[in-house]
Design a protein around this motif. Structure first.
Motif, PDB file in Angstrom:
ATOM      1  N   ASN A 184       6.580 -24.004  26.053  1.00  0.00           N
ATOM      2  CA  ASN A 184       6.037 -23.083  27.050  1.00  0.00           C
ATOM      3  C   ASN A 184       6.131 -21.623  26.641  1.00  0.00           C
ATOM      4  OD1 ASN A 184       5.229 -24.605  29.657  1.00  0.00           O
ATOM      5  ND2 ASN A 184       7.159 -25.568  29.065  1.00  0.00           N
ATOM      6  N   LEU A 185       6.688 -21.353  25.478  1.00  0.00           N
ATOM      7  CA  LEU A 185       6.858 -19.972  25.029  1.00  0.00           C
ATOM      8  C   LEU A 185       5.540 -19.201  24.974  1.00  0.00           C
ATOM      9  CD1 LEU A 185       9.249 -18.196  24.184  1.00  0.00           C
ATOM     10  CD2 LEU A 185       8.748 -18.780  21.804  1.00  0.00           C
ATOM     11  N   PRO A 186       4.430 -19.819  24.507  1.00  0.00           N
ATOM     12  CA  PRO A 186       3.167 -19.069  24.478  1.00  0.00           C
ATOM     13  C   PRO A 186       2.677 -18.613  25.854  1.00  0.00           C
ATOM     14  CG  PRO A 186       3.038 -20.974  23.037  1.00  0.00           C
ATOM     15  CD  PRO A 186       4.303 -21.127  23.827  1.00  0.00           C
ATOM     16  N   ARG A 187       3.226 -19.178  26.926  1.00  0.00           N
ATOM     17  CA  ARG A 187       2.834 -18.730  28.260  1.00  0.00           C
ATOM     18  C   ARG A 187       3.447 -17.378  28.599  1.00  0.00           C
ATOM     19  NH1 ARG A 187       3.202 -24.078  32.228  1.00  0.00           N
ATOM     20  NH2 ARG A 187       1.816 -25.432  30.990  1.00  0.00           N
ATOM     21  N   PHE A 188       4.530 -17.037  27.913  1.00  0.00           N
ATOM     22  CA  PHE A 188       5.255 -15.806  28.228  1.00  0.00           C
ATOM     23  C   PHE A 188       5.039 -14.713  27.180  1.00  0.00           C
ATOM     24  CE2 PHE A 188       7.616 -19.457  29.917  1.00  0.00           C
ATOM     25  CZ  PHE A 188       7.588 -19.144  31.270  1.00  0.00           C
ATOM     26  N   LEU A 189       4.568 -15.092  25.995  1.00  0.00           N
ATOM     27  CA  LEU A 189       4.265 -14.127  24.947  1.00  0.00           C
ATOM     28  C   LEU A 189       2.789 -14.241  24.590  1.00  0.00           C
ATOM     29  CD1 LEU A 189       7.313 -14.706  22.552  1.00  0.00           C
ATOM     30  CD2 LEU A 189       7.071 -12.926  24.289  1.00  0.00           C
ATOM     31  N   SER A 190       2.227 -13.193  24.063  1.00  0.00           N
ATOM     32  CA  SER A 190       0.825 -13.238  23.651  1.00  0.00           C
ATOM     33  C   SER A 190       0.662 -14.183  22.461  1.00  0.00           C
ATOM     34  CB  SER A 190       0.339 -11.839  23.258  1.00  0.00           C
ATOM     35  OG  SER A 190       0.962 -11.416  22.048  1.00  0.00           O
ATOM     36  N   ARG A 191      -0.549 -14.719  22.294  1.00  0.00           N
ATOM     37  CA  ARG A 191      -0.811 -15.598  21.153  1.00  0.00           C
ATOM     38  C   ARG A 191      -0.599 -14.858  19.843  1.00  0.00           C
ATOM     39  NH1 ARG A 191      -3.039 -20.433  22.039  1.00  0.00           N
ATOM     40  NH2 ARG A 191      -4.042 -20.493  19.995  1.00  0.00           N
ATOM     41  N   ASN A 192      -0.949 -13.575  19.812  1.00  0.00           N
ATOM     42  CA  ASN A 192      -0.726 -12.794  18.595  1.00  0.00           C
ATOM     43  C   ASN A 192       0.760 -12.700  18.274  1.00  0.00           C
ATOM     44  OD1 ASN A 192      -1.704 -10.923  16.450  1.00  0.00           O
ATOM     45  ND2 ASN A 192      -0.483  -9.446  17.609  1.00  0.00           N
ATOM     46  N   ARG A 193       1.568 -12.528  19.317  1.00  0.00           N
ATOM     47  CA  ARG A 193       3.014 -12.415  19.124  1.00  0.00           C
ATOM     48  C   ARG A 193       3.611 -13.738  18.644  1.00  0.00           C
ATOM     49  NH1 ARG A 193       7.217  -9.963  17.216  1.00  0.00           N
ATOM     50  NH2 ARG A 193       9.132 -10.217  18.435  1.00  0.00           N
ATOM     51  N   THR A 194       3.241 -14.842  19.276  1.00  0.00           N
ATOM     52  CA  THR A 194       3.795 -16.133  18.871  1.00  0.00           C
ATOM     53  C   THR A 194       3.343 -16.503  17.450  1.00  0.00           C
ATOM     54  OG1 THR A 194       1.955 -17.299  19.940  1.00  0.00           O
ATOM     55  CG2 THR A 194       3.981 -17.033  21.211  1.00  0.00           C
ATOM     56  N   THR A 195       2.106 -16.160  17.106  1.00  0.00           N
ATOM     57  CA  THR A 195       1.630 -16.437  15.751  1.00  0.00           C
ATOM     58  C   THR A 195       2.404 -15.616  14.726  1.00  0.00           C
ATOM     59  OG1 THR A 195      -0.588 -16.891  16.604  1.00  0.00           O
ATOM     60  CG2 THR A 195      -0.402 -16.463  14.255  1.00  0.00           C
ATOM     61  N   SER A 196       2.689 -14.350  15.051  1.00  0.00           N
ATOM     62  CA  SER A 196       3.462 -13.502  14.142  1.00  0.00           C
ATOM     63  C   SER A 196       4.877 -14.032  13.961  1.00  0.00           C
ATOM     64  CB  SER A 196       3.509 -12.066  14.684  1.00  0.00           C
ATOM     65  OG  SER A 196       2.218 -11.502  14.732  1.00  0.00           O
ATOM     66  N   ILE A 197       5.467 -14.529  15.044  1.00  0.00           N
ATOM     67  CA  ILE A 197       6.822 -15.088  14.970  1.00  0.00           C
ATOM     68  C   ILE A 197       6.841 -16.296  14.040  1.00  0.00           C
ATOM     69  CG2 ILE A 197       8.595 -16.324  16.274  1.00  0.00           C
ATOM     70  CD1 ILE A 197       7.902 -14.491  18.662  1.00  0.00           C
ATOM     71  N   VAL A 198       5.869 -17.200  14.225  1.00  0.00           N
ATOM     72  CA  VAL A 198       5.809 -18.386  13.372  1.00  0.00           C
ATOM     73  C   VAL A 198       5.631 -17.981  11.913  1.00  0.00           C
ATOM     74  CG1 VAL A 198       4.504 -20.475  12.842  1.00  0.00           C
ATOM     75  CG2 VAL A 198       4.953 -19.870  15.213  1.00  0.00           C
ATOM     76  N   ARG A 199       4.773 -16.989  11.643  1.00  0.00           N
ATOM     77  CA  ARG A 199       4.535 -16.529  10.271  1.00  0.00           C
ATOM     78  C   ARG A 199       5.831 -16.038   9.636  1.00  0.00           C
ATOM     79  NH1 ARG A 199       0.538 -14.016   7.023  1.00  0.00           N
ATOM     80  NH2 ARG A 199       1.539 -13.714   4.990  1.00  0.00           N
ATOM     81  N   LYS A 200       6.587 -15.234  10.356  1.00  0.00           N
ATOM     82  CA  LYS A 200       7.836 -14.705   9.812  1.00  0.00           C
ATOM     83  C   LYS A 200       8.835 -15.824   9.545  1.00  0.00           C
ATOM     84  CE  LYS A 200       7.443 -10.125  11.927  1.00  0.00           C
ATOM     85  NZ  LYS A 200       8.012  -9.173  12.928  1.00  0.00           N
ATOM     86  N   ILE A 201       8.882 -16.779  10.455  1.00  0.00           N
ATOM     87  CA  ILE A 201       9.799 -17.909  10.290  1.00  0.00           C
ATOM     88  C   ILE A 201       9.430 -18.715   9.058  1.00  0.00           C
ATOM     89  CG2 ILE A 201      10.466 -20.127  11.295  1.00  0.00           C
ATOM     90  CD1 ILE A 201      10.195 -18.716  14.052  1.00  0.00           C
ATOM     91  N   GLN A 202       8.158 -19.017   8.901  1.00  0.00           N
ATOM     92  CA  GLN A 202       7.718 -19.818   7.757  1.00  0.00           C
ATOM     93  C   GLN A 202       7.950 -19.092   6.439  1.00  0.00           C
ATOM     94  OE1 GLN A 202       7.136 -22.817   8.202  1.00  0.00           O
ATOM     95  NE2 GLN A 202       5.577 -23.313   9.704  1.00  0.00           N
TER      96      GLN A 202
END
Length: 278
Positions: free
Chosen positions: A236-254
């Motif tokens: 449910n995290l994408p409901r609270f953060l923007s898609r751009n933000r969640t995508t950036s988080i995943v990129r940094k993690i990977q």
């Protein structure tokens, strides 16, 4: 009469655990996997320990028209349960990854699963009875840089399952999509040598527990099944953060997948582990 279940990816991981649960409930089994030797071993074991009749089909489901070949091999068997569990991942930047592997993955996750579901579904509707369990991933809930096509294919499977579950209301047929987080299976080794060097043991889910959760959800006719409180939060995290933000988080993690930071909280560790492993 005993009912019949078809399980893809049955030789290992969640497919194997789901197969054991179906055998325990006395289903006759059709086991499908690319590993013929493991299938034969499992067939022998089940014939000695259960009341299930076991048919094996050794085939590569990532190949074109594999769903039709499997369906033809079923020889008009009435299918009561279909478990679509076969799958694998490809790690790396989309510009650099191997297209042959990616096209095979897309064919398996999208074309084969969709076609096999369509072929089996009409018989279920005609009999007013049937259950379908599609195994997706926590990756289905957000874009995934460095595993772009894997995440996208799992998103397709989630959307597809939810849509047809709605279409099948009042037909006697249910569709459940299981979206597990990190689970102790051989998946990480299959993804790539680069990602298999970064395994974290923090809060690794037991495949037996994940399979039991998904199986119970299927029996109840639940549509979306996400095992684990923390995984539900992450879904449910994408409901609270923007898609751009969640995508950036995943990129940094990977991009940090070769080295786990030491100064992170348990929750941050879990987020890192999930995005590196699903």
């Amino acid at each position: 009469m005993q009912q019949t279940a078809v399980i893809t990816g049955a030789a290992s991981g969640l497919g194997y655990e789901l197969m054991l649960l179906l055998a325990k409930d006395n289903y006759n089994l059709v086991l499908i996997d690319i590993d013929e030797e493991k299938l034969k071993t499992i067939q022998t074991q089940l014939q000695n320990t259960s009341n299930s009749k076991v048919k094996i089909i050794a085939t590569d489901l990532s190949k074109s028209n594999s769903a039709a070949s499997v369906f033809n091999a079923l020889e008009n068997t009435s299918i009561d349960v279909l478990v679509n569990c076969a799958g694998f991942g490809v790690f790396g930047s989309f510009a650099d990854t191997d297209w042959e592997k990616e096209s095979a993955m897309l064919n398996l996750h999208i074309i084969t699963i969709t076609h096999l579901t369509k072929l089996v579904l009409q018989g279920m509707i005609d009999r007013d009875h049937g259950k379908i369990l599609n195994v997706s991933s926590l990756a289905a809930f957000q874009p995934g840089p460095m595993m772009a096509l894997y995440y996208a294919s799992k998103s397709y499977l989630l959307s597809f399952s939810e849509a047809i579950a709605n279409e099948l209301k009042d037909t006697g047929v249910s569709v459940t999509v299981l979206c597990p987080g990190p689970t102790k299976t051989c998946f990480q080794e299959v993804v790539s040598s680069s990602s298999s060097n970064n395994k974290i043991s923090f809060n690794m889910a037991c495949p037996k527990a994940v399979a039991a959760y998904g199986y119970k959800a299927m029996l109840k006719g639940k549509v979306v099944a996400v095992p684990g409180v923390l995984n539900k939060l992450l879904a449910n995290l994408p409901r609270f953060l923007s898609r751009n933000r969640t995508t950036s988080i995943v990129r940094k993690i990977q991009e940090k997948n070769r080295k786990e930071p030491s100064n992170v909280t348990d929750l941050e560790k879990e987020v890192i582990f999930v995005e590196k492993s699903i």
